[in-house]
Design a protein around this motif. Structure first.
Motif, mmCIF file in Angstrom:
data_model
loop_
_atom_site.group_PDB
_atom_site.id
_atom_site.type_symbol
_atom_site.label_atom_id
_atom_site.label_comp_id
_atom_site.label_asym_id
_atom_site.label_seq_id
_atom_site.Cartn_x
_atom_site.Cartn_y
_atom_site.Cartn_z
ATOM 1 N N ALA A 70 0.831 -1.210 0.000
ATOM 2 C CA ALA A 70 0.000 0.000 0.000
ATOM 3 C C ALA A 70 0.862 1.256 0.000
ATOM 4 N N GLU A 71 1.991 1.207 0.711
ATOM 5 C CA GLU A 71 2.885 2.380 0.743
ATOM 6 C C GLU A 71 3.723 2.480 -0.521
ATOM 7 N N ALA A 72 3.995 1.327 -1.139
ATOM 8 C CA ALA A 72 4.837 1.320 -2.335
ATOM 9 C C ALA A 72 4.235 2.158 -3.456
ATOM 10 N N TYR A 73 2.903 2.166 -3.538
ATOM 11 C CA TYR A 73 2.260 2.933 -4.606
ATOM 12 C C TYR A 73 2.606 4.420 -4.544
ATOM 13 N N TYR A 74 3.020 4.881 -3.374
ATOM 14 C CA TYR A 74 3.220 6.314 -3.183
ATOM 15 C C TYR A 74 4.680 6.688 -2.972
ATOM 16 N N VAL A 75 5.623 5.803 -3.352
ATOM 17 C CA VAL A 75 7.020 6.204 -3.274
ATOM 18 C C VAL A 75 7.246 7.388 -4.215
ATOM 19 N N ASP A 76 8.218 8.197 -3.892
ATOM 20 C CA ASP A 76 8.469 9.432 -4.639
ATOM 21 C C ASP A 76 8.983 9.125 -6.047
ATOM 22 N N GLN A 77 8.224 9.533 -7.043
ATOM 23 C CA GLN A 77 8.672 9.449 -8.439
ATOM 24 C C GLN A 77 8.651 10.824 -9.089
ATOM 25 N N SER A 78 8.688 11.864 -8.280
ATOM 26 C CA SER A 78 8.548 13.231 -8.787
ATOM 27 C C SER A 78 9.595 13.624 -9.833
ATOM 28 N N PRO A 79 10.827 13.088 -9.810
ATOM 29 C CA PRO A 79 11.761 13.475 -10.878
ATOM 30 C C PRO A 79 11.288 13.100 -12.281
ATOM 31 N N ALA B 194 2.668 5.529 -13.125
ATOM 32 C CA ALA B 194 3.634 5.603 -12.023
ATOM 33 C C ALA B 194 3.270 4.685 -10.866
ATOM 34 N N THR B 195 2.035 4.750 -10.390
ATOM 35 C CA THR B 195 1.674 3.938 -9.229
ATOM 36 C C THR B 195 1.673 2.444 -9.578
ATOM 37 N N LYS B 196 1.211 2.101 -10.773
ATOM 38 C CA LYS B 196 1.239 0.695 -11.197
ATOM 39 C C LYS B 196 2.683 0.183 -11.243
#
Length: 314
Positions: free
Chosen positions: A280-289, A300-302
């Protein structure tokens, strides 16, 4: 000078991606008119958006090489009518016949146009794993295409590759050497690249992305993709890259948005695992770059979830 100027512009200047433009070439079923990237090598650049009715499912790159003794096509297209539209553009460039078609993988947008070329008696070449994937998933791809693009999928039927290979398939035609290579596991089963050693150009297929976020499927093994990149793709040291999606570019750009993204995402997920985090937390790791890339919102979340599921058992 004309060709050198175009290549320089494509390789050295950032080119805006096209996710928000429904159709760049209304006069054709193709999303965009083919451009001559370097002398004798053309590509019709697909939309970087997901396939839609407006883009007729043309959201990957359909390339062709005019050799002096026939034309070689890379990717059959996502439908019979897309293949027919590409052929019309080829005929506007040369009187030479199409002699060979390569499928870069087993996905619908690489293979659903096979029936058009097969009807002309053209040999269609793919990796054995791509052919197997299309045999398994081709009908589902066709039904999805019909639902999505409706009458723009007319005449499309399943047609398997007529030639398969495991490691390399090389042809010499009109003084040009064209090498289809399977480098190892990457984005999807049977991904191949087409390497033009005399031109230092790689038509990379889905080995390499840069303008849109790469998708990680259930069968996309990210650790193996990284290894294939570092041991087989990077050593090509190609000057020119036509990726599977997006405008022609160079190795620096595709490395930044493919290899570096895979390493970055695995690093983010690996840190989460070390902290005892869950899916559940993995879906929201930072991918902002990478948030500026086309299809970021869709993928991104997938991607993060699938990497977590892989790394949890590595």
């Amino acid at each position: 000078m004309k060709h050198a100027s175009l290549a320089l512009a494509l390789l050295c200047s950032p080119v805006m991606a096209s996710e928000d433009i429904p159709d760049q070439y209304p006069a054709s079923m193709l999303y965009a008119k083919p451009v001559e990237v370097i002398p004798h090598v053309f590509s019709a650049i697909g939309a970087t958006a997901p396939p839609t009715y407006e883009n007729a499912g043309h959201n990957n790159n359909l390339s062709f090489i005019v050799t002096g003794d026939g034309v070689v096509v890379i990717n059959a297209g996502a439908s019979y009518l897309l293949a027919e539209a590409l052929h019309a553009e080829i005929k506007a460039v040369t009187d030479q016949p199409v002699k060979l078609v390569f499928n870069e993988n087993g996905q619908g947008h690489a293979m659903l146009g096979n029936s058009y070329w097969a009807d002309l008696g053209v040999d269609i070449v793919a990796h054995v794993d791509a052919a197997a994937a299309f045999e398994e998933n081709g009908d589902a791809s066709l039904q999805a295409a019909i639902a999505r693009v409706k009458e723009r999928a007319d005449k499309t039927r399943l047609a398997a590759p007529s030639i398969t290979f495991e490691d390399n398939y090389t042809v010499e035609m009109g003084g040009m050497q064209i090498e289809a290579r399977y480098l190892g596991p990457a984005h999807s089963p049977g991904d191949i690249i087409v390497w033009l050693p005399q031109q230092s150009m790689v038509i990379s297929g889905d080995m390499a992305f840069h303008e849109r976020m790469l998708p990680i499927f259930e069968d996309t093994m990210t650790a193996e993709w990284i290894e294939t990149w570092e041991t087989e793709f990077e050593p090509l040291a190609a000057t020119y890259v036509i990726p599977g999606h997006g405008h022609p570019t160079n190795m620096d750009q595709v490395r930044r948005y493919t290899l570096d993204y895979l390493v970055y995402l695995r690093g983010q997920v690996g840190a989460l695992l070390e902290e005892g985090g869950g899916l559940a937390e993995a879906y929201y790791v930072d991918q902002s770059p990478y948030a500026h890339l086309d299809t970021f919102e869709e993928l991104a979340t997938k991607n993060a979830g699938r990497v977590f599921e892989q790394m949890e058992f590595e």
